[in-house]
Each structure stands twice: as structure tokens, then as C-alpha cells.
Design a protein around this motif. Sequence first.
Motif, PDB file in Angstrom:
ATOM      1  N   THR A 119       0.781  -1.191  -0.114  1.00 40.57           N
ATOM      2  CA  THR A 119       0.054  -0.086  -0.127  1.00 40.57           C
ATOM      3  C   THR A 119       0.760   1.319   0.058  1.00 40.57           C
ATOM      4  OG1 THR A 119      -1.478  -1.404   1.131  1.00 40.57           O
ATOM      5  CG2 THR A 119      -1.904   1.254   1.124  1.00 40.57           C
ATOM      6  N   ALA A 120       1.774   1.166   0.690  1.00 44.57           N
ATOM      7  CA  ALA A 120       2.784   2.496   0.608  1.00 44.57           C
ATOM      8  C   ALA A 120       3.195   2.787  -0.599  1.00 44.57           C
ATOM      9  CB  ALA A 120       3.746   2.238   1.969  1.00 44.57           C
ATOM     10  N   GLY A 121       3.692   1.693  -1.249  1.00 43.58           N
ATOM     11  CA  GLY A 121       4.317   1.941  -2.652  1.00 43.58           C
ATOM     12  C   GLY A 121       3.271   2.407  -3.617  1.00 43.58           C
ATOM     13  N   SER A 122       1.891   1.889  -3.305  1.00 45.22           N
ATOM     14  CA  SER A 122       1.024   2.581  -4.241  1.00 45.22           C
ATOM     15  C   SER A 122       0.692   3.751  -4.090  1.00 45.22           C
ATOM     16  CB  SER A 122      -0.517   1.672  -3.999  1.00 45.22           C
ATOM     17  OG  SER A 122      -0.271   0.339  -4.582  1.00 45.22           O
ATOM     18  N   TYR A 123       0.861   4.386  -2.938  1.00 44.33           N
ATOM     19  CA  TYR A 123       0.745   5.724  -2.686  1.00 44.33           C
ATOM     20  C   TYR A 123       1.905   6.590  -2.992  1.00 44.33           C
ATOM     21  CZ  TYR A 123      -3.718   5.450  -0.406  1.00 44.33           C
ATOM     22  OH  TYR A 123      -5.212   5.354  -0.231  1.00 44.33           O
ATOM     23  N   GLY A 124       3.240   6.054  -3.398  1.00 48.36           N
ATOM     24  CA  GLY A 124       4.327   6.875  -3.777  1.00 48.36           C
ATOM     25  C   GLY A 124       5.104   6.785  -2.455  1.00 48.36           C
ATOM     26  N   LEU A 125       4.892   6.139  -1.230  1.00 49.02           N
ATOM     27  CA  LEU A 125       6.137   6.238  -0.191  1.00 49.02           C
ATOM     28  C   LEU A 125       6.810   5.058  -0.370  1.00 49.02           C
ATOM     29  CD1 LEU A 125       3.478   6.872   2.648  1.00 49.02           C
ATOM     30  CD2 LEU A 125       4.721   8.730   1.391  1.00 49.02           C
TER      31      LEU A 125
END
Length: 240
Positions: free
Chosen positions: A193-199
Motif C-alpha cells: 500500500t505504501a508503494g501504491s501511494y508513492g511512499l
Amino acid sequence: MSRGTLLFLEDDAHLQSLVSAALSERGYEVEPARTVKEARTVLACIRVDAAIVDGLLPEVREGDFLQELRQKHPALPLLLASAFWKDPRSQEALTRQLEVPRVLNKPYTPQELLLRVEQMLAVRPPPRPPVAQTEAQDSSDDLDATFRALSAGYAARLGEKLRELAAALERARAGSAEALDEAYQLAHKLHGTAGSYGLHAVSGAAWHLESLLRRARDGKGTADWKALEAAWQALRKTGD
């Protein structure tokens, strides 16, 4: 006009909100499900054109629900979102054993998922009616504002998610096998999820911790708590 109805089975509420907003903006109707039980209810009540399924669900073994879908809905187009099947050999095995023709690697962006959905359904975006430039810009601005709001909401709760993971790690270190599995599940969701939000820094650090926890959970040697502690500290720093 709807471009199709999609079952979206994802147990992380933040990722589900982000992706559902993108799919809805492109004209799809999204039937969200957070559990396999909810997904079964959707399939029993609504005709869906395709299913997007998370590859790791806490209530079932990996692959079990995919096999169930193939048995009960053999013609249903299926897209699996997973962090595990990244190399060509494992993807080939997954395709052969579970009849999953398309695997989307986590973390993914909403744009990547949209492309895979359109490829899966073999559809082209319908031509948009002529609109004034300001109206088209307003629509784009509205979507951007939605994504920013969702991203801000996720970032605001990141500290809470890290504290939850820290507590599970502490219980696991004390000898709880259940807590070890919980920590693994939490790290897995954070990675995707963090990757999908750009984190991306958070996502990468969570992936490293997840890999160590997976090895310990699956019994491939005793848990290396020195390495786990270092991985956790690296992850914690990315969230500061």
C-alpha cells in the motif's frame, strides 16, 4: 455508461479506496470486498465482468480462493495482485497451476492496474464527448484532489500502522507464533500500500522486513532478531 463491473478483493482499506477511485473515474463500477466471505456474497448477488484479487488474504491459504474461483466461475477474467510472483519462473508456475493469466506485482500504481484491467477485458477507452477545456481541467483537478486527500489520510495513519507493527514484533520476540504471523501480514500490507501511494522508501523498507519475517514464519531457520531489529529500525526511520 458503465464499462463493466469489477470485483475488487483487497483487505487493505486505504489501497482499496485509492484504486476504486481510479477505476470509478475511468467508468468502471467497483464492487469492493475486504474478505473472501464478502467476495462470495458479491459473486452470488451481482454479475461481475472481472475480478481483481489480492494474493495474500489472512483468512485463507495462498491460492485457495483462486482455485475456488476457477472451479465456480471458470470464464471469469481474473487479475492477481501479488508481491511474491515476480520472477518469470514463478509466474509461469502460477499461470499453469491456478490458471491465472495475469499477475500484477505489488506495489503498483492505479495507472498500472487500469492498464491491466483494460488488457484483461480487451477494451478500449470510449471516446469522450467534446467538453470545454475548463470542464475537462476541472474533472482532472477533482481526481487529483481525491488522490491527494486519500494520500494525506494514509500518511496521517502511517504512525499508527507502525506502532501496531512494533507491538506485534514485540510479542513475536517474546515467543508468540501468532504475533509473528501478524507482524508478517502487517509488513506485507505496508509494503504494497505504501508503494501504491508513492511512499517508496517506506515500501522498500517494509519489503525487507517482510522477507525476514516470511523466512522466520515459514520455519526456514530460527528468527534472526538482530536482522529483524535492524530492518524494523530502518522502516521506522522512513516513517519519521
